[in-house]
Scaffold this active site. Structure first.
Site: not given
Ligand code: BES
Ligand code: ZN
Ligand code: ZN
Length: 486
Positions: A265, A339
């Site tokens: 990230k 997931r």
């Molecule tokens: N933990 C994150 C989701 C999240 C985002 C939680 C903002 C709280 C605040 C999750 O694991 C994630 O990174 N999801 C990705 C999925 C994408 C790669 C399809 C996302 O939402 O960007």
């Molecule tokens: Zn994630």
């Protein structure tokens, strides 16, 4: 906080601070009418006026607090009012506050007591663990609240006790979410569950890496393999299955930190990712409440916990994982890790033959785009169950909003080389995540709650919230389960 009840009117209490919560345009006691008029107070929702009555009535200070119109009054109004009262007392460094309701409210006494207790306790919550050198006025805490109502009753007293029990569960969840990832790796989260088991009638079993390998938790192991902090699977069990005692599985995502892994990230998105165990925090908090309330249910709490890190041992894009279910997952993005760990946990839940599986996770950024921080996203395979959760959301103020799980969304996560792929493209990101999860629950009634927008408040929106972990889910689950036993 000690919360007691007395019958009477708060304006007759010789206290340092009295709160008088008033409905809009409601008739008032003689003694306050002139004071209130002089304060330009109408009782509009959230309106406040702090008065120094100088002997006109007994309290040294009187805070007028608007509840809005009688026909719009809900438990949420009272929760917010009690939180505002406690914050005011704290600001004024008053240790013991009297909260007065002079009007007869159209709410059950038990609900009034519960809402006021929840609001007071949650409004008083702070996370000071890592603050040093605080002055006494900065750590000042309100110790007691007296509820002064026209008719204090046993029902109201019982409601207060219930509200306090629930609030303690919420605060446990908040503390867990607020703990930095470095101080709460999966093993430490597991220890928190063990500690919960020691103080309640919850039986806790922890699977370490060896056990996970033996059992075949291929999803959880893969996500955790990039971190020196090894994954854990936490099993918490309250009660036992019996006639008239249905089994409910609660599943919570327990990513103690989510860096994104190799699909790293950017830094702006990485801060707050200590909160990626918000689902598990809700499950621990709810387990504590359920055990303390001795609900006539068999409740199993399941938490797959890992730390998602980039390293030479990390799982990678293009890897294919074999999950506990035997189903295979093609990894396209290591940041869609929730997931994957949940796939194992949800499949594991099936062995309990549950009447319902309710899962909570900070799963997608897309749900934050869709609903912001004002509602939790919900998807489900059983409408009766989803409706009951929705109702609990309205009652508790932890609102949920449902999205569909139509066949087309399931198509979007089919892989060319494996059974499923872990992302479905740019469209409908929250729903394809929900559809992915639904592939692992068999035919059991299932609801997925995406709390990515509601688990962590960067700017708190309600008087009983503070910046940081909200503890969302604890009140929702408790309310749902209490109604389920009716
Ligand atoms: N933990 C994150 C989701 C999240 C985002 C939680 C903002 C709280 C605040 C999750 O694991 C994630 O990174 N999801 C990705 C999925 C994408 C790669 C399809 C996302 O939402 O960007
Ligand atoms: Zn994630
Ligand atoms: Zn995550």
């Amino acid at each position: 906080m000690k919360i007691t009840l007395t019958t009477g009117s708060v304006i007759n209490e010789a206290v340092d601070l009295a709160i008088l919560a008033c409905l809009e345009d409601a008739p008032l006691a003689e003694a306050v009418v002139s004071l209130i008029e002089a304060a330009d107070f109408s009782g509009k929702t959230s309106q406040t006026r702090l008065l120094y009555p100088r002997g006109a009535v007994l309290p040294k200070r009187l805070l007028l607090l608007g509840l809005g119109p009688a026909d719009k009054l809900t438990a949420e109004t009272l929760r917010r009012a009690a939180a505002t009262a406690v914050r005011q007392a704290r600001d004024l460094q008053v240790a013991s506050v009297a909260f007065g309701l002079n009007d007869q409210l159209e709410l059950a006494p038990a609900l009034i007591g519960q809402a006021l207790a929840e609001g007071a306790e949650l409004g008083a919550y702070r996370y000071l663990r890592y603050k040093t050198g605080l002055k006494p006025e900065q750590t000042f805490a309100v110790e007691a609240m007296t509820l002064v109502t026209p008719e204090a009753s046993e029902e109201m007293q019982a409601g207060v006790a219930l509200g306090q029990t629930i609030a303690r569960g919420v605060m446990l969840a908040r503390d867990l979410v607020n703990a930095p990832g470095g101080s709460l790796p999966p093993a430490a989260l597991a220890n928190e569950a063990v500690a919960l088991g020691e103080r309640t009638e919850v039986t806790v079993t922890i699977f370490d890496k060896t056990r996970l390998t033996e059992e075949g938790f291929g999803g959880l192991l893969a996500v955790g393999q990039g971190s020196a902090n090894e994954p854990r699977f936490i099993v918490m069990e309250y009660g036992e299955a019996a006639e008239g005692r249905p089994t409910i599985c609660l599943v919570g995502k327990g990513l103690t930190f989510d860096s994104g892994g190799l699909s790293l990230k950017p830094w702006e998105a990485m801060t707050t990712m200590k909160s990626d165990m918000g689902g598990s925090a809700a499950v621990l908090g709810a387990m504590q409440v359920i055990a303390e309330l001795q609900l006539p249910l068999h409740v199993v709490g399941l938490v797959p916990s890992a730390e998602n890190m980039p390293s030479s041992t990390s799982y990678r894009p293009d890897d294919v994982l074999t999950t506990l279910s035997g189903k295979t997952i093609e990894v396209l993005n290591t940041d869609a890790e929730g997931r994957i760990v949940l796939a194992d946990a949800l499949f594991y839940a099936q062995r309990y033959n549950p009447a319902a599986i309710i899962e909570l996770s900070t799963l997608t950024g897309a749900i934050v785009v869709a609903l912001g921080s004002h509602a939790t996203g919900m998807m489900g395979t059983n409408q009766e169950l989803a409706d009951a959760i929705k109702q609990a959301g309205e009652t508790t103020g932890e609102r949920v909003w449902q999205l569909p799980l139509w066949e087309e969304y399931h198509e979007m996560i089919k892989s060319e080389i494996a059974d499923l792929k872990n992302i479905g493209g740019r469209q409908a990101g929250s729903i394809t995540a929900g559809a992915f999860l639904a592939a692992f629950v068999g035919d059991y009634p299932f609801v997925h709650l995406d709390i990515a927008g509601t688990a962590y408040a960067e700017k708190p929106a309600r008087p009983y919230d503070v910046a940081g972990g909200t503890g969302v889910g604890v009140r929702l689950l408790t309310e749902f389960l209490r109604q389920y036993t009716r």
